[in-house]
Design an enzyme around this catalytic site. Structure first.
Site, PDB file in Angstrom:
ATOM      1  N   TYR A   1      -7.806  16.203  -6.854  1.00 40.55           N
ATOM      2  CA  TYR A   1      -7.031  15.342  -7.750  1.00 40.55           C
ATOM      3  C   TYR A   1      -6.009  16.173  -8.516  1.00 40.55           C
ATOM      4  O   TYR A   1      -4.823  15.804  -8.565  1.00 40.55           O
ATOM      5  CB  TYR A   1      -7.990  14.636  -8.709  1.00 40.55           C
TER       6      TYR A   1
ATOM      7  N   ASP B   1       0.872  -1.178   0.000  1.00 39.18           N
ATOM      8  CA  ASP B   1       0.000   0.000   0.000  1.00 39.18           C
ATOM      9  C   ASP B   1       0.909   1.228   0.000  1.00 39.18           C
ATOM     10  O   ASP B   1       1.698   1.410   0.943  1.00 39.18           O
ATOM     11  CB  ASP B   1      -0.873  -0.037   1.270  1.00 39.18           C
ATOM     12  N   VAL B   2       0.806   2.049  -1.047  1.00 38.96           N
ATOM     13  CA  VAL B   2       1.768   3.161  -1.181  1.00 38.96           C
ATOM     14  C   VAL B   2       1.582   4.242  -0.115  1.00 38.96           C
ATOM     15  O   VAL B   2       2.429   5.129   0.027  1.00 38.96           O
ATOM     16  CB  VAL B   2       1.722   3.809  -2.587  1.00 38.96           C
TER      17      VAL B   2
ATOM     18  N   ASN C   1       3.132   4.944 -10.339  1.00 36.99           N
ATOM     19  CA  ASN C   1       1.877   5.080 -11.070  1.00 36.99           C
ATOM     20  C   ASN C   1       0.642   5.037 -10.177  1.00 36.99           C
ATOM     21  O   ASN C   1      -0.399   5.580 -10.538  1.00 36.99           O
ATOM     22  CB  ASN C   1       1.839   3.920 -12.094  1.00 36.99           C
TER      23      ASN C   1
HETATM   24  N1  LIG Z   1      -7.612   6.789 -16.305  1.00 40.43           N
HETATM   25  C1  LIG Z   1      -7.363   8.070 -16.556  1.00 40.43           C
HETATM   26  O1  LIG Z   1      -8.133   8.756 -17.246  1.00 40.43           O
HETATM   27  C2  LIG Z   1      -6.081   8.705 -16.035  1.00 40.43           C
HETATM   28  C3  LIG Z   1      -5.675   9.932 -16.574  1.00 40.43           C
HETATM   29  C4  LIG Z   1      -4.513  10.531 -16.091  1.00 40.43           C
HETATM   30  C5  LIG Z   1      -3.780   9.923 -15.105  1.00 40.43           C
HETATM   31  N2  LIG Z   1      -4.195   8.733 -14.582  1.00 40.43           N
HETATM   32  C6  LIG Z   1      -3.385   8.153 -13.517  1.00 40.43           C
HETATM   33  O2  LIG Z   1      -2.987   6.859 -13.885  1.00 40.43           O
HETATM   34  C7  LIG Z   1      -2.669   6.124 -12.699  1.00 40.43           C
HETATM   35  C8  LIG Z   1      -3.274   4.738 -12.819  1.00 40.43           C
HETATM   36  O3  LIG Z   1      -4.690   4.859 -12.831  1.00 40.43           O
HETATM   37  P1  LIG Z   1      -5.627   4.030 -13.824  1.00 40.43           P
HETATM   38  O4  LIG Z   1      -6.368   4.992 -14.643  1.00 40.43           O
HETATM   39  O5  LIG Z   1      -4.839   2.983 -14.454  1.00 40.43           O
HETATM   40  O6  LIG Z   1      -6.706   3.462 -12.797  1.00 40.43           O
HETATM   41  P2  LIG Z   1      -6.819   2.065 -12.037  1.00 40.43           P
HETATM   42  O7  LIG Z   1      -7.071   0.975 -13.013  1.00 40.43           O
HETATM   43  O8  LIG Z   1      -7.802   2.307 -10.959  1.00 40.43           O
HETATM   44  O9  LIG Z   1      -5.358   1.829 -11.437  1.00 40.43           O
HETATM   45  C9  LIG Z   1      -4.930   2.416 -10.243  1.00 40.43           C
HETATM   46  C10 LIG Z   1      -3.820   1.545  -9.705  1.00 40.43           C
HETATM   47  O10 LIG Z   1      -3.284   2.182  -8.532  1.00 40.43           O
HETATM   48  C11 LIG Z   1      -3.276   1.214  -7.495  1.00 40.43           C
HETATM   49  N3  LIG Z   1      -3.442   1.842  -6.191  1.00 40.43           N
HETATM   50  C12 LIG Z   1      -4.382   2.729  -5.791  1.00 40.43           C
HETATM   51  N4  LIG Z   1      -4.202   3.018  -4.498  1.00 40.43           N
HETATM   52  C13 LIG Z   1      -3.133   2.302  -4.064  1.00 40.43           C
HETATM   53  C14 LIG Z   1      -2.475   2.162  -2.823  1.00 40.43           C
HETATM   54  N5  LIG Z   1      -2.879   2.836  -1.719  1.00 40.43           N
HETATM   55  N6  LIG Z   1      -1.399   1.351  -2.737  1.00 40.43           N
HETATM   56  C15 LIG Z   1      -0.980   0.653  -3.836  1.00 40.43           C
HETATM   57  N7  LIG Z   1      -1.566   0.729  -5.041  1.00 40.43           N
HETATM   58  C16 LIG Z   1      -2.641   1.553  -5.155  1.00 40.43           C
HETATM   59  C17 LIG Z   1      -4.436   0.280  -7.807  1.00 40.43           C
HETATM   60  O11 LIG Z   1      -4.202  -0.986  -7.202  1.00 40.43           O
HETATM   61  P3  LIG Z   1      -5.026  -1.556  -5.948  1.00 40.43           P
HETATM   62  O12 LIG Z   1      -6.403  -0.980  -5.992  1.00 40.43           O
HETATM   63  O13 LIG Z   1      -4.970  -3.042  -6.171  1.00 40.43           O
HETATM   64  O14 LIG Z   1      -4.250  -1.114  -4.749  1.00 40.43           O
HETATM   65  C18 LIG Z   1      -4.325   0.166  -9.316  1.00 40.43           C
HETATM   66  O15 LIG Z   1      -3.386  -0.816  -9.667  1.00 40.43           O
HETATM   67  C19 LIG Z   1      -3.203   6.949 -11.533  1.00 40.43           C
HETATM   68  O16 LIG Z   1      -2.137   7.619 -10.902  1.00 40.43           O
HETATM   69  C20 LIG Z   1      -4.125   7.939 -12.211  1.00 40.43           C
HETATM   70  O17 LIG Z   1      -4.258   9.136 -11.476  1.00 40.43           O
HETATM   71  C21 LIG Z   1      -5.332   8.107 -15.022  1.00 40.43           C
END
Ligand SMILES: NC(=O)c1ccc[n+]([C@@H]2O[C@H](COP(=O)([O-])OP(=O)(O)OC[C@H]3O[C@@H](n4cnc5c(N)ncnc54)[C@H](OP(=O)(O)O)[C@@H]3O)[C@@H](O)[C@H]2O)c1
Length: 305
Positions: free
Chosen positions: A196, A104-105, A131
């Site tokens: 955010y 957990d980060v 990430n």
């Molecule tokens: N989707 C978009 O439109 C978008 C746009 C710009 C930036 N981003 C960024 O891309 C990154 C990845 O997001 P995503 O879109 O791929 O969504 P996602 O599928 O929900 O992935 C988020 C990842 O972060 C992990 N995570 C969340 N909280 C955590 C914690 N406390 N400890 C460890 N791992 C944690 C989750 O794993 P667990 O839940 O298993 O812990 C999951 O693997 C994020 O930083 C997000 O802000 C996304």
């Protein structure tokens, strides 16, 4: 709760049936020139050791698979054990090397265990992709302190902790790279996403200063700023696949000024690999939008001075 809030912000009502149906007709054909990143060789990251936080789904999962397919050994973390093991198995079954660790980060001891354990397992660290992130959507005055703390602890403190424990290994190795997943939200505002966006601007600042601090050690530090990407973070769970496909078209048309489509996780993953490639050895301190044109559009809207 987390995912629910974020999806509401991104969809913002545009996924209603009428809007979706009207906009589907306008969908441009998919961007045609998509090839996995290969650099000059078939496996440009052969033998490289990569760490990824949050690769149990979405962009992190796609990036773990892409690095492994390009020859890297990938250590990744996340909280959902079942998904972590699934991603690990999928990579190994296709001939790649990956290890999932539950971490957990938000928790310093957990992050340090993940980072140091991965270094011990693979014998070093070359590239870190920090990430892991979450998103809440709420008007600022309705945001709770708990939401602020959780989001900042994950998106900003989580990146700080990962870098804090990774950088000594990179210094010892005489160089390496850190890429942070920020967001185009760091450079454009959006209603109901103030927390955010603030968290993503915070990590951009970390990246800029760390790039200067560690450049002398041969460490490159950059941020990628994805635009709206088709991941569980934004997909409403109640939508079936067909409706979601239509909703994505609407999202792209309404929210992406340039390419008019949302990104796939693979497109963002390939951009991460390109940034990490040896050919980009002079790239540091940069925040690179990979957003279909969102940031460019917003810049053009700024009033002239
Ligand atoms: N989707 C978009 O439109 C978008 C746009 C710009 C930036 N981003 C960024 O891309 C990154 C990845 O997001 P995503 O879109 O791929 O969504 P996602 O599928 O929900 O992935 C988020 C990842 O972060 C992990 N995570 C969340 N909280 C955590 C914690 N406390 N400890 C460890 N791992 C944690 C989750 O794993 P667990 O839940 O298993 O812990 C999951 O693997 C994020 O930083 C997000 O802000 C996304």
């Amino acid at each position: 709760m987390t995912h629910e809030h974020s999806r509401r912000a991104v969809l913002g009502g545009v996924a209603g049936a009428g809007a979706v149906a009207g906009l589907t007709a306008l969908a441009p054909s998919a961007v045609a020139d998509e090839q996995p990143f290969q650099g000059r060789q078939a496996r440009p990251f052969e033998g490289k050791i990569v760490q990824i936080t949050g690769a149990t789904s979405g962009i992190g999962e796609a990036t773990a698979k892409a690095f492994a397919a390009a020859g890297a050994k990938v250590a990744f973390c996340g909280r959902r054990r079942n998904l972590g093991r699934e991603v690990e198995r999928a990579i190994r079954e296709s001939g790649g090397e990956a290890t999932y660790t539950h971490a957990d980060v938000r928790d310093p001891r957990s992050v340090q265990r993940f980072v140091d354990g991965a270094v011990r397992r693979y014998g070093g660290l070359d590239i870190a992709f920090n990430n892991a992130g979450i998103q809440y959507s709420a008007r600022l005055h309705e945001t709770t302190l708990e939401q602020w703390d959780d989001l900042m602890d994950t998106n900003a403190r989580g990146v700080f902790l990962a870098m804090k424990y990774q950088i000594p290994h990179l210094i010892d190795a005489g160089g390496g790279q850190v890429i942070v997943n920020s967001s185009v939200g760091a450079v454009v505002g959006r209603p109901e996403l103030s927390l955010y966006q603030a968290s993503k601007q915070a990590v951009q600042a970390l990246v800029q200063s760390a790039a200067l601090e560690y450049g002398g050690h041969g460490i490159r530090v950059n941020a990628i700023l994805p635009g709206i990407t088709d991941t569980p973070m934004i997909r409403p769970p109640e939508l079936d696949d067909a409706t979601w496909e239509q909703a994505k078209v609407a999202l792209g048309q309404l929210n992406v000024d340039g390419l008019k489509t949302v990104a796939t996780p693979d497109q963002i993953a390939q951009a991460v690999l390109a940034m990490a490639a040896p050919g980009f050895g002079y790239l540091t301190g940069v925040s690179l939008p990979v957003d279909g044109g969102v940031a460019a559009g917003r810049r053009m809207l700024l009033p002239e001075r």
